[in-house]
Scaffold this motif. Structure first.
Motif, short mmCIF file in Angstrom:
data_model
loop_
_atom_site.label_atom_id
_atom_site.label_comp_id
_atom_site.label_asym_id
_atom_site.label_seq_id
_atom_site.Cartn_x
_atom_site.Cartn_y
_atom_site.Cartn_z
N THR A 91 -22.11 72.29 0.73
CA THR A 91 -22.54 71.38 1.78
C THR A 91 -22.22 69.94 1.41
O THR A 91 -21.68 69.18 2.23
CB THR A 91 -24.06 71.51 2.01
N VAL A 92 -22.51 69.54 0.19
CA VAL A 92 -22.24 68.17 -0.26
C VAL A 92 -20.74 67.89 -0.29
O VAL A 92 -20.26 66.89 0.26
CB VAL A 92 -22.85 67.92 -1.65
N LEU A 93 -19.98 68.78 -0.93
CA LEU A 93 -18.54 68.55 -1.07
C LEU A 93 -17.82 68.58 0.28
O LEU A 93 -16.89 67.80 0.51
CB LEU A 93 -17.94 69.59 -2.01
N ALA A 94 -18.24 69.46 1.17
CA ALA A 94 -17.59 69.54 2.49
C ALA A 94 -17.78 68.26 3.28
O ALA A 94 -16.88 67.81 3.99
CB ALA A 94 -18.14 70.73 3.27
N ASN A 95 -18.95 67.65 3.14
CA ASN A 95 -19.23 66.41 3.86
C ASN A 95 -18.43 65.23 3.33
O ASN A 95 -18.26 64.22 4.04
CB ASN A 95 -20.73 66.09 3.80
N VAL A 148 -5.19 65.98 7.04
CA VAL A 148 -3.90 66.39 6.50
C VAL A 148 -3.10 67.16 7.55
O VAL A 148 -3.65 67.64 8.55
CB VAL A 148 -4.07 67.28 5.24
N ASP A 149 -1.80 67.27 7.30
CA ASP A 149 -0.93 68.11 8.11
C ASP A 149 -0.65 69.39 7.34
O ASP A 149 -0.20 69.36 6.19
CB ASP A 149 0.39 67.39 8.40
N ALA A 150 -0.92 70.53 7.98
CA ALA A 150 -0.68 71.83 7.35
C ALA A 150 -0.51 72.88 8.43
O ALA A 150 -1.21 72.85 9.44
CB ALA A 150 -1.82 72.21 6.41
N PHE A 151 0.43 73.79 8.22
CA PHE A 151 0.71 74.86 9.17
C PHE A 151 1.07 74.29 10.55
O PHE A 151 0.75 74.88 11.58
CB PHE A 151 -0.47 75.83 9.28
N GLY A 152 1.68 73.11 10.55
CA GLY A 152 2.17 72.52 11.78
C GLY A 152 1.13 71.83 12.63
O GLY A 152 1.40 71.44 13.76
N ILE A 153 -0.09 71.65 12.10
CA ILE A 153 -1.15 71.01 12.87
C ILE A 153 -1.93 70.03 11.98
O ILE A 153 -1.97 70.18 10.76
CB ILE A 153 -2.15 72.04 13.45
N GLN A 154 -2.54 69.03 12.64
CA GLN A 154 -3.42 68.12 11.94
C GLN A 154 -4.79 68.77 11.79
O GLN A 154 -5.31 69.38 12.71
CB GLN A 154 -3.59 66.82 12.72
N GLN A 155 -5.37 68.61 10.61
CA GLN A 155 -6.69 69.19 10.41
C GLN A 155 -7.46 68.42 9.36
O GLN A 155 -6.88 67.80 8.45
CB GLN A 155 -6.58 70.66 10.00
N THR A 156 -8.78 68.40 9.51
CA THR A 156 -9.62 67.80 8.49
C THR A 156 -9.85 68.80 7.37
O THR A 156 -9.85 70.02 7.60
CB THR A 156 -10.98 67.39 9.08
N LEU A 157 -10.04 68.29 6.19
CA LEU A 157 -10.43 69.16 5.09
C LEU A 157 -11.94 69.39 5.16
O LEU A 157 -12.63 68.80 5.98
CB LEU A 157 -10.03 68.52 3.76
#
Length: 235
Positions: free
Chosen positions: A38-42, A49-58
């Motif tokens: 929970t802490v690290l995800a926040n 980032v860009d990955a698999f052809g799409i923008q996405q949050t980590l």
């Protein structure tokens, strides 16, 4: 392909850590992993980032591990234990919000080098944590409820409470992740990113959750097998 490989590697690493924590520390290990994830995800969610052809949050993979945790607890330890993990995650988010904002009240020393960077990161924390808090609280409670509803349904239909583990796992997680993705993205990022980016984040996040949900089924079966072989895990 660097980002893609890193994302795949993070799934394996995080899910393996969950299983290892359960094997060594039992329920306490899963509760600990809930707080850690929970802490690290926040924090990680701040990165785009860009990955698999799409923008996405980590942060999606870390957050997805909390659903694996509640499903393991639902399957092996009961609904009450799964609900405890959910409330632990909610409490962790609230404590993180309190302390990260408390840090902002200090006046840095003239020789300080870290405060500027910490402020840059955690000045956005309240909104992100609100989105995470709401998404987590609603979707995780829904996940636990759906898991046991599906379990009751498949048990009545098949006469065997152990069958259709894959169904109750994926049917509960995939539905609850839709709710989580919508709540978090809208609360955390509306007005921050343009509409096109928001839609991209929603779609990419849910695609990641589909992948992680399907993969965590293998780890859930492994956790159930571990429980059968050792009823006193972590003791």
């Amino acid at each position: 392909m660097k980002n893609e490989l890193l994302l795949i590697g993070s799934v394996v690493l995080i899910y393996t850590a969950v299983i290892l924590a359960y094997r060594v520390f039992g329920k306490s290990g899963l509760y600990t992993m809930t707080a850690v994830a929970t802490v690290l995800a926040n924090i990680e969610v701040l990165m785009l980032v860009d990955a698999f052809g799409i923008q996405q949050t980590l942060g999606n993979v870390l957050f997805a591990s909390t659903f694996l945790i509640t499903d393991i607890l639902s399957e092996n330890e009961g609904k009450e234990s799964a609900s405890k993990a959910v409330w632990l995650g909610v409490f962790t988010s609230l404590i993180m919000l309190l302390f990260t904002q408390y840090w902002m009240l200090y006046k840095p020393s003239a020789s300080d080098w870290a405060a500027e960077h910490i402020r840059a990161i955690f000045s956005t924390t309240p909104r992100l944590l609100l989105g995470s808090f709401l998404g987590y609280a609603v979707s995780q409670r829904l996940d636990v409820w759906l898991y046991h509803k599906w379990w009751d349904f498949t048990t009545k239909k098949s006469g065997n409470s152990e069958r259709f583990l894959w169904l109750r796992n994926n049917a509960s997680t995939l539905v609850s992740q839709v709710i989580n993705t919508l709540i978090f993205t809208i609360v955390a990022f509306a007005g921050w990113y343009d509409a096109k980016t928001l839609v991209s984040i929603i779609i990419s996040s849910y695609v990641v959750f589909i992948f992680t949900s399907l993969l965590d089924t293998l780890f859930l079966y492994l956790a159930r097998r571990m429980k059968k072989r050792n009823t006193n895990l972590g003791e």
